[in-house]
Design a protein around this motif. Structure first.
Motif, short mmCIF file in Angstrom:
data_model
loop_
_atom_site.label_atom_id
_atom_site.label_comp_id
_atom_site.label_asym_id
_atom_site.label_seq_id
_atom_site.Cartn_x
_atom_site.Cartn_y
_atom_site.Cartn_z
N ILE A 52 -46.49 73.51 -45.65
CA ILE A 52 -46.52 72.09 -46.10
C ILE A 52 -46.06 71.09 -45.09
N CYS A 54 -43.17 70.93 -43.37
CA CYS A 54 -41.96 70.07 -43.66
C CYS A 54 -40.99 70.25 -42.37
N LEU A 56 -38.69 72.17 -41.74
CA LEU A 56 -37.34 72.86 -41.95
C LEU A 56 -37.20 73.97 -40.97
N ARG A 84 -48.72 67.26 -48.23
CA ARG A 84 -48.59 67.27 -46.76
C ARG A 84 -49.21 68.53 -46.37
N PRO A 107 -39.45 76.61 -47.65
CA PRO A 107 -39.23 76.35 -49.27
C PRO A 107 -40.41 76.73 -49.62
N SER A 157 -46.35 70.22 -54.12
CA SER A 157 -46.26 70.91 -52.88
C SER A 157 -45.24 72.23 -52.73
N VAL A 158 -44.16 72.02 -53.59
CA VAL A 158 -43.25 72.93 -53.52
C VAL A 158 -43.29 73.95 -54.68
N LEU B 121 -37.85 66.43 -56.84
CA LEU B 121 -37.22 67.26 -55.69
C LEU B 121 -38.12 67.71 -54.57
N ASP B 122 -38.94 66.90 -54.24
CA ASP B 122 -39.86 67.41 -53.25
C ASP B 122 -39.38 66.80 -51.83
N PRO B 124 -38.69 68.37 -49.14
CA PRO B 124 -39.57 68.97 -47.84
C PRO B 124 -40.41 68.21 -47.51
N ILE B 125 -41.29 67.57 -48.37
CA ILE B 125 -42.28 66.67 -47.96
C ILE B 125 -42.14 65.05 -47.85
#
Lengths: 166, 811
Positions: A52, A54, A56, A84, A107, A157-158, B121-122, B124-125
């Motif tokens: 996505i 991110c 990380l 994303r 993630p 997304s997650v 809780l997103d 990361p994006i």
């Protein structure tokens, strides 16, 4: 005289033994379950990318080997679930120390260090693996990205993650 | 001096002024009480309950009125039955605040768990991830696991555009109301509000177009979650990946302190690029706010259309050459020509560029001219704001006069600060031909007919407003150029300066004259001796070698374009291929301020330093360096290094005495405290570690003089009066190649008419017509606005229509 014979005996014994070397590259040894080789970027079964964008992994990377740039998905051009996706994803394999921190940080379990250890380059530029080179092939029942999808289906997304087993 | 109060927070004894809130007192003591809805720039509301603390107060004996003492002689303390909100409770004598007890810790944990029940809780994006108060505080005080299933959470469609600049994610909103309160109380644009109640509560915009405010970007700074993010930065980078480079906004004369966040970018082939503009705290300039033009208008700095190589004209065509060849061509011309170099500079150049160009011109027996539409800068140098001035300290007993300027459009942050000054009790007097957004807060607001500003000023000074102004403890006068040319604004400035001198409002902090310039360094150009030409066309026609830097006279005025076309030898240093550059013999690529260091002098006469955010693009030089290179070929010694140039400038210019880049980089602690370690407190504005700048000393002995009133144009039958005005989203040399993001708001060639005038001529809003001005026809779009006085046709500057002062206009 005796030491010489003892030496020859060792030689004769080992001639009869099965060789421990393999004739690489024709023959390859299986790697251990937790071997950390070259990274791949995973896809879901429908073909959408798990990544996505991110970044990380790039943040976790102790060698600063990963570069990520993100962009926004639309339902007409969807690369990954959610809003994303990674528009640029590059790993510099010369910098990578194969520590696996990127895998831990991810993630969505998108980046995984797989079995491939055959990395050789003749040029520094070749050491930079782009997203196309890292992405797994599209699964049989999936479609390549970008996909055109129904609106309102891929909003999250997650994904819900289970505890990693290995 | 307010009364001081002693209290104890945890085990730390603190002494703070009476009326301080517990949360601020704790901050003084270095204890961070977590908050979401509280913001030090706004009134507390106690909505989020994150700041709950245990408070004990001394027990007072009702009979004696004295504190009850314990056996050991210490005052007896009694804790309240419940926890209290630290953001709404003021301190009191002998108070004990406990913020680290198990009770408080449990309360925080519960509040966070509640807030997270409807949070997706997103992280990361999320664009806020990494600089998010909710993220930080959850990590610090929250539960480790959620007892709430994702499916049970509140679900909305992800992003909703509030306007074209700001996106709302309703799932992430924690309903703290910081944005709503900011828009209502600080920006004065209540264009967003709460809709529904309880869990269903959401932020909605109430205007068409959505979120119609020029301060909207600030809400994304102060939003404690990722609910409000900007469309410009959307998924641009993660906050921790970016470098921060302190700079100064160059969109107007306010000089807001900013930070350029940069990151490597694939589009620039791995080169660094500016990802976003963030405010940097300077309580004397912009506090922690920015207008949307400053925040989103930076894209021109990295436009692909920028000039990259020097060019010279060969056989009528501009061809790329090396710097050596270009410099040689100029030097040859200077050597062989009948000596004389005319420098025409705009207010976009840094102090160092202006100084070096002036030294080159002086050495070559040349002239330095300032390209501007507004006069009066010589007077702001004499009776301007003195060191120590801060508009935030104006209040009761002080007065501010604003003449011929729509500050909301021309200098939004000044407008914001004058609005606050008026709220603190300062008397605001506005004199403008049409209604502006400043009228809402003005004590006295008067109108005049375009062209009658001098009479209006005289009448104003003689009337009730004159009393208010002359008796004010401190008086600041802002003058602009609405409907005025260079001579007109010079006369207005002179009349205002006369009042300041006559009433003794000079040479003291918070007193003086401020010019509302359009360019970041117009005041600097005046301070360094640049003056507008009496007759620019004649000057340019006479010049042998003309150097135009940071200005586009040909693009603004066809008459000047004609003159420049005929000029003997024209050198242009600019960022883009402007109309002037197209007519040049030599075109030199200049460096924008994001790729170099230097200093600007703001309208308040504050010299502020900016640093390079990006490495310089190949083959571009600063104007200071261009002057130095040319000088070197001529056998003159002019410094190239910008800190050295500034030192030289400071040594030779009285107003700059004692200044250096090091002095400009000095900082001192600012209130309210704000630091990056606890960015939940006041948003993502940057702490100022790169310098607060220095206000110039006043020079010269101010003396009253008779203002020279320019003549009015002869009335023409059936004609309207063309009035030049300055708009915010203009197309001046900086924003020409601007972002697509501001595209919708950018103005085009338009004419503003009174409804009656439009009706008489049968024109409707949006009609495309031709106007006849200065013996030429110009295609424009009609805008109908009831605030426009009858008989006037307002023409925004910078769209290529040569309206510089009042003129007759036919439709």
């Amino acid at each position: 005289m005796l030491p010489l014979l003892r030496g020859l005996l060792t030689t004769l014994k080992s001639m009869a033994e099965k060789p421990t070397t393999v004739s690489y590259p024709e023959q390859k040894r299986p790697v251990s379950a937790r071997f950390r080789g070259r990274h791949v970027l995973n896809r879901y079964e429908n073909g959408l990318e798990k990544c996505i964008g991110c970044a990380l992994c790039a943040a976790a990377c102790p060698a600063d080997a990963i570069f990520v740039e993100a962009a926004e998905n639309t339902d007409e051009k969807r690369f990954s679930p959610g809003e994303r996706y990674a528009s640029t994803y590059e790993i510099n394999m010369l910098r990578c120390i194969f520590c696996g921190f990127c895998e831990d940080a991810c993630p969505t379990e998108a980046i995984v260090l797989e079995d491939n250890y055959e990395l050789s380059f003749t040029d520094r530029k070749q050491a930079i693996y782009t997203k196309e080179m890292l992405l797994n092939p599209v699964p049989a029942q999936g479609k390549p990205t970008p996909q055109q999808v129904e609106p309102g289906v891929f909003t999250r997304s997650v994904p819900e993650m289970k505890d990693p087993t290995d | 001096m307010p009364k001081l109060v002693n209290l104890t927070i945890n085990h730390t004894r603190v002494t703070v002024p009476e009326g301080t809130l517990i949360v601020d007192a704790a901050k003084e003591a270095g204890i961070n009480i977590p908050v979401f809805c509280y913001h030090p720039k706004m009134e507390p509301v106690g909505m989020c309950r994150m700041c709950l603390v245990d408070v004990a107060r001394p027990v007072i004996d009702r009979a004696t009125g004295q504190p009850v003492l314990e056996a050991d002689g210490a005052p007896k303390l009694s804790f309240g039955p419940k926890l209290e909100t630290a953001c709404t409770t003021p301190v009191s004598e002998g108070m004990l605040v406990v913020e680290d007890s198990p009770k408080v810790t449990a309360a925080r944990k519960d509040i966070l768990e509640f807030l997270l029940t409807s949070h997706p809780l997103d992280c990361p994006i999320c664009d806020k991830g990494g600089e998010c108060p909710l993220q930080n505080l959850t990590l610090g005080y929250g539960p480790t696991e959620s007892r709430f299933d994702f499916a049970d959470k509140l679900h909305h469609a992800k992003r909703v555009p509030l306007g074209e600049l700001i996106f709302l994610d309703r799932e992430r909103c924690i309903q703290c109301g910081r944005c709503v309160r900011f828009q209502e109380k600080i920006a004065g644009d209540p264009v967003i509000g709460f809709y529904q109640r309880g869990r269903k509560l959401e932020i909605q915009t109430q205007t068409q177009p959505g979120f119609d405010s020029i301060f909207s970007g600030n809400t994304s700074d102060i939003c404690p979650v990722g609910a409000l993010t900007t469309a410009d930065f959307r998924f641009g980078a993660r906050p921790w990946e970016m470098e921060a480079h302190p700079s100064i906004c160059a969109q107007c004369a306010v000089g807001c302190n900013i930070v350029f966040n940069t990151k490597r970018e694939a589009r620039s082939e791995g080169g660094m690029a500016i990802k976003r503009v963030m405010p940097r705290q300077n309580e004397a300039v912009n506090e922690i706010w920015l207008c949307d033009k400053g925040r989103f208008g930076y894209h021109y700095l990295q436009s692909g259309e920028r000039l990259t190589r020097p060019m010279i004209r060969q056989n009528g065509e501009l061809v790329p050459v090396s710097w050596e060849t270009a410099t040689d061509t100029i030097v040859e011309r200077l050597k062989t020509g009948r000596s004389g170099l005319t420098v025409l500079a705009g207010g976009r150049l840094a102090n160092e560029d202006l100084f070096n160009l002036k030294r080159l011109a002086d050495a070559e027996h040349g002239k330095t001219l300032f390209y501007t539409h507004m006069g009066g800068g010589d007077l702001t140098g004499q009776v301007g704001l003195a060191p120590g001035s801060n508009l935030a300290t104006l209040g009761k007993g002080d007065a501010v006069l604003v003449v011929a300027s729509d500050l909301h459009e021309e200098a939004p942050i000044w407008w914001l600060r004058l609005k606050q000054a008026a709220a603190r009790g300062a008397s605001l007097v506005v004199l403008n031909p049409r209604a502006t957004r400043l009228d809402d807060f003005a004590a006295i607001s008067q109108r005049y007919h375009y062209g009658r500003v001098m009479d209006a000023l005289a009448a104003l000074f003689a009337g009730e407003a004159g009393q208010v102004l002359s008796q004010a403890a401190n008086l600041v006068i802002f003058f602009g150029s609405e409907g005025l040319g260079v001579d007109g604004s010079q006369a207005v400035a002179q009349a205002c300066a006369n009042l300041l001198i006559r009433t003794g409002h000079t040479g003291r902090p918070n007193n003086g004259l401020v010019g509302v310039w359009s360019e970041p360094n117009a005041q600097g150009a005046w301070e360094l001796g640049y003056r507008p030409a009496k007759n620019l066309t004649a000057e340019l026609a006479e010049a042998h070698v003309t150097l135009v830097a940071g200005a586009d006279p040909a693009g603004d005025d066809p008459a000047l374009a004609e003159t420049l076309q005929q000029s003997e030898f024209l050198v242009v240093a600019d960022l883009f291929m402007t109309e002037t550059a197209k007519r040049a013999n030599v075109v030199l690529p200049a460096l924008p301020y994001s790729e170099r260091e230097g200093s600007f002098t703001s309208g308040e006469r504050r010299v502020q330093r900016f640093t390079a955010a990006l490495p310089p693009r190949e083959k571009a030089h600063t104007e200071a360096m261009i002057a130095a290179r040319v000088a070197a070929r001529l056998g003159l010694k002019i410094e190239e290094s910008l800190p050295v140039v500034f030192e030289k400038l400071a040594a030779e210019t009285p107003a700059f005495t004692g200044l250096s880049f090091d002095r400009l980089a000095e900082t001192h602690p600012q209130k309210p405290l704000l630091s990056r370690e606890d960015l939940y407190y006041s948003g993502t504005a940057y702490e100022n570690t790169a310098g607060l700048g220095c206000t110039l000393a006043l020079t010269g002995s101010p003396a009253e003089a008779e203002p020279v009133t320019p003549e009015l144009p002869a009335p023409v039958e059936n004609a309207l009066l063309a009035v030049p005005i300055t708009r915010l989203y203009d197309r001046s040399s900086t924003l020409v190649h601007s972002s697509s993001i501001l595209g919708q708001r950018m103005i085009g060639a338009e004419v503003w008419l009174n409804p009656q005038d439009a009706a008489e001529r049968g024109l409707s809003a949006g009609a495309e017509i031709e106007i006849h001005l200065k013996s030429a026809n110009w295609p424009v779009k009609v805008v109908i606005n009831a605030d426009v006085p009858a008989g006037a046709a307002l023409l925004p500057r910078s769209v290529g229509i040569p309206a510089f002062e009042l003129a007759a206009l036919e439709i």
